[in-house]
Motif scaffolding. Structure first.
Motif, PDB file in Angstrom:
ATOM      1  N   ASN A  56     -32.969 -56.446 -11.892  1.00  0.00           N
ATOM      2  CA  ASN A  56     -32.381 -55.955 -10.647  1.00  0.00           C
ATOM      3  C   ASN A  56     -33.146 -54.782 -10.050  1.00  0.00           C
ATOM      4  O   ASN A  56     -32.698 -54.186  -9.066  1.00  0.00           O
ATOM      5  N   GLY A  57     -34.272 -54.430 -10.670  1.00  0.00           N
ATOM      6  CA  GLY A  57     -35.075 -53.330 -10.143  1.00  0.00           C
ATOM      7  C   GLY A  57     -34.644 -51.955 -10.612  1.00  0.00           C
ATOM      8  O   GLY A  57     -35.217 -50.950 -10.199  1.00  0.00           O
ATOM      9  N   GLN A  58     -33.649 -51.892 -11.495  1.00  0.00           N
ATOM     10  CA  GLN A  58     -33.185 -50.608 -12.014  1.00  0.00           C
ATOM     11  C   GLN A  58     -34.139 -50.105 -13.098  1.00  0.00           C
ATOM     12  O   GLN A  58     -34.582 -50.883 -13.948  1.00  0.00           O
ATOM     13  N   ILE A  59     -34.432 -48.822 -13.072  1.00  0.00           N
ATOM     14  CA  ILE A  59     -35.294 -48.246 -14.102  1.00  0.00           C
ATOM     15  C   ILE A  59     -34.530 -48.229 -15.423  1.00  0.00           C
ATOM     16  O   ILE A  59     -33.402 -47.754 -15.487  1.00  0.00           O
ATOM     17  N   ILE A  60     -35.188 -48.777 -16.451  1.00  0.00           N
ATOM     18  CA  ILE A  60     -34.547 -48.807 -17.776  1.00  0.00           C
ATOM     19  C   ILE A  60     -35.300 -47.944 -18.785  1.00  0.00           C
ATOM     20  O   ILE A  60     -34.827 -47.760 -19.904  1.00  0.00           O
ATOM     21  N   GLY A  61     -36.452 -47.421 -18.411  1.00  0.00           N
ATOM     22  CA  GLY A  61     -37.184 -46.554 -19.331  1.00  0.00           C
ATOM     23  C   GLY A  61     -38.662 -46.536 -19.051  1.00  0.00           C
ATOM     24  O   GLY A  61     -39.123 -46.947 -17.977  1.00  0.00           O
ATOM     25  N   VAL A  62     -39.419 -46.069 -20.051  1.00  0.00           N
ATOM     26  CA  VAL A  62     -40.877 -46.009 -19.976  1.00  0.00           C
ATOM     27  C   VAL A  62     -41.451 -46.539 -21.282  1.00  0.00           C
ATOM     28  O   VAL A  62     -40.778 -46.554 -22.308  1.00  0.00           O
ATOM     29  N   HIS A  63     -42.691 -46.985 -21.220  1.00  0.00           N
ATOM     30  CA  HIS A  63     -43.355 -47.495 -22.422  1.00  0.00           C
ATOM     31  C   HIS A  63     -43.962 -46.382 -23.282  1.00  0.00           C
ATOM     32  O   HIS A  63     -44.193 -46.578 -24.470  1.00  0.00           O
ATOM     33  N   ALA A  64     -44.215 -45.219 -22.675  1.00  0.00           N
ATOM     34  CA  ALA A  64     -44.916 -44.172 -23.417  1.00  0.00           C
ATOM     35  C   ALA A  64     -44.632 -42.802 -22.807  1.00  0.00           C
ATOM     36  O   ALA A  64     -44.056 -42.698 -21.724  1.00  0.00           O
ATOM     37  N   LEU A  65     -45.059 -41.793 -23.521  1.00  0.00           N
ATOM     38  CA  LEU A  65     -45.064 -40.427 -22.996  1.00  0.00           C
ATOM     39  C   LEU A  65     -46.515 -40.036 -22.775  1.00  0.00           C
ATOM     40  O   LEU A  65     -47.414 -40.541 -23.451  1.00  0.00           O
ATOM     41  N   ALA A  66     -46.738 -39.129 -21.845  1.00  0.00           N
ATOM     42  CA  ALA A  66     -48.093 -38.630 -21.584  1.00  0.00           C
ATOM     43  C   ALA A  66     -48.174 -37.190 -22.075  1.00  0.00           C
ATOM     44  O   ALA A  66     -47.210 -36.442 -22.002  1.00  0.00           O
ATOM     45  N   LYS A  67     -49.322 -36.837 -22.595  1.00  0.00           N
ATOM     46  CA  LYS A  67     -49.589 -35.466 -22.997  1.00  0.00           C
ATOM     47  C   LYS A  67     -49.972 -34.699 -21.747  1.00  0.00           C
ATOM     48  O   LYS A  67     -50.836 -35.114 -20.998  1.00  0.00           O
ATOM     49  N   ALA A  68     -49.287 -33.596 -21.481  1.00  0.00           N
ATOM     50  CA  ALA A  68     -49.616 -32.790 -20.304  1.00  0.00           C
ATOM     51  C   ALA A  68     -50.992 -32.166 -20.495  1.00  0.00           C
ATOM     52  O   ALA A  68     -51.279 -31.600 -21.541  1.00  0.00           O
ATOM     53  N   GLY A  69     -51.838 -32.306 -19.499  1.00  0.00           N
ATOM     54  CA  GLY A  69     -53.196 -31.750 -19.579  1.00  0.00           C
ATOM     55  C   GLY A  69     -53.223 -30.315 -19.085  1.00  0.00           C
ATOM     56  O   GLY A  69     -52.304 -29.830 -18.472  1.00  0.00           O
TER      57      GLY A  69
END
Length: 125
Positions: A111-124
């Motif tokens: 339905n196009g609803q955000i369900i999450g993310v695959h990863a986290l990013a390290k802040a540069g």
């Protein structure tokens, strides 16, 4: 608060929403509950309005300042924050080695609803 396996880092989510880590099969495998909110100071000043279909649309220049609610670095603790907050921390001269942000394009359901993310990013920085 979560502890990574095989590592002593405690991960604390300082965004206003729970973060769900989704695996390659679109299953939630980790939930990082919101444990507070770190953000960046912000201010806005009026700019020239934008005219769309004859209607004046207000426009503002938004500027972000120092981080608010972001704890000092602590050994063995990582914080998940918004990208804007991580950038504010770097501009303020705070180390970002302990900061993570949600990475990449959000995972959405049918339905196009955000369900999450695959990863986290390290802040540069």
């Amino acid at each position: 608060v979560h502890t990574t396996e095989g590592n002593t880092m405690q991960v604390i989510n300082l965004t206003p929403h729970d973060i769900y880590i989704i695996d390659e099969h679109d299953r939630r495998v980790v939930t990082l509950p919101s444990a507070g909110i770190a953000r960046a100071e912000s201010g806005k000043t009026p700019a020239e309005p934008l005219v769309i279909d004859g209607v004046d649309i207000p426009v503002f220049v938004v500027e972000f300042g120092a981080p608010i609610g972001l704890p000092a670095p602590k050994s063995g603790v990582g914080y998940v924050v918004s990208t804007i907050t991580a950038q504010a921390a770097a501009r303020a001269g705070r180390t970002t080695v302990d900061l993570f942000t949600p990475d990449g394009t959000p995972v959405r359901d049918a339905n196009g609803q955000i369900i999450g993310v695959h990863a986290l990013a390290k802040a540069g920085a």
